[in-house]
Design an enzyme around this catalytic site. Sequence first.
Site, mmCIF file in Angstrom:
data_model
loop_
_atom_site.group_PDB
_atom_site.id
_atom_site.type_symbol
_atom_site.label_atom_id
_atom_site.label_comp_id
_atom_site.label_asym_id
_atom_site.label_seq_id
_atom_site.Cartn_x
_atom_site.Cartn_y
_atom_site.Cartn_z
ATOM 1 N N SER A 175 0.813 -1.221 0.000
ATOM 2 C CA SER A 175 0.000 0.000 0.000
ATOM 3 C C SER A 175 0.845 1.269 0.000
ATOM 4 O O SER A 175 0.391 2.315 -0.483
ATOM 5 C CB SER A 175 -0.922 0.018 1.228
ATOM 6 O OG SER A 175 -0.171 -0.021 2.433
ATOM 7 N N ASP A 199 -0.447 5.365 12.075
ATOM 8 C CA ASP A 199 -0.363 3.999 12.601
ATOM 9 C C ASP A 199 1.060 3.427 12.564
ATOM 10 O O ASP A 199 1.244 2.221 12.677
ATOM 11 C CB ASP A 199 -1.298 3.064 11.808
ATOM 12 C CG ASP A 199 -0.985 3.036 10.313
ATOM 13 O OD1 ASP A 199 0.051 3.611 9.895
ATOM 14 O OD2 ASP A 199 -1.774 2.437 9.555
ATOM 15 N N HIS A 218 1.553 3.648 7.613
ATOM 16 C CA HIS A 218 1.078 4.386 6.441
ATOM 17 C C HIS A 218 1.425 5.863 6.597
ATOM 18 O O HIS A 218 0.884 6.535 7.491
ATOM 19 C CB HIS A 218 -0.424 4.209 6.269
ATOM 20 C CG HIS A 218 -0.815 2.801 5.980
ATOM 21 N ND1 HIS A 218 -1.162 1.911 6.975
ATOM 22 C CD2 HIS A 218 -0.868 2.116 4.809
ATOM 23 C CE1 HIS A 218 -1.446 0.729 6.427
ATOM 24 N NE2 HIS A 218 -1.265 0.829 5.121
#
Length: 218
Positions: free
Chosen positions: A17, A187, A190
């Site tokens: 991601s 977090d 990310h």
Amino acid sequence: MTELFRPGQHIVFIGDSITDCGRRDLRPPYGDGYLSLVRAFSIARRPELGLRWTNRGVAGNTVRDLADRWEEDVVALRPDWLSVMIGINDIWRSFTGHPDEAVPVDEYEQTLRGLLRRAVDVTGCRLVLADPYLIESDRDDPQRAQTIRYGEVVAALAAEFDAVHVRTQAAFDRVLETSIPSDWSRDRVHPSLPGHAVIAETFLTALGMSASDFGPAE
């Protein structure tokens, strides 16, 4: 500045991601993360090179997922340069209640080495390998300690394949000397836009395209 790229070369980025960053839906085709910043500054600083860029990040991927799509998303694209940043999910799954989806470090190393060898042997591409990271200043944190082990694998593979090594963990460690993790990520994984800028600047420096490599205009 050491010149790495030749005009018209194709650079493929693959990962999870952090690389994906919406490139498959909201922000096609490059996403809105570090890759987009690397591309934009590379074009701004060396427009005459006419480099081509492809994003093949997929959110949630581990090295096992890369293996499943390697032929289509890497080999078939015939890159001149291949950038790989993978490992965060391989580690993180152990800390988010999905240990069966985590990838042990030995499997991680064996799988990643095989994928890199396949890409180099078939396409002749040069490699850029970026460390997995955790935006955490406590070096005794269990996930941080595990991340260092996987980063050591990447460093060894970078040496083995004569790859450009992008030390993302070290870059975050530097900024955390005067800041806290939440300045860069919600977090610890990310990144916010400033966090992506840290990664991008680390890439640009490793690739010889940082601002300091270019003198003032005559």
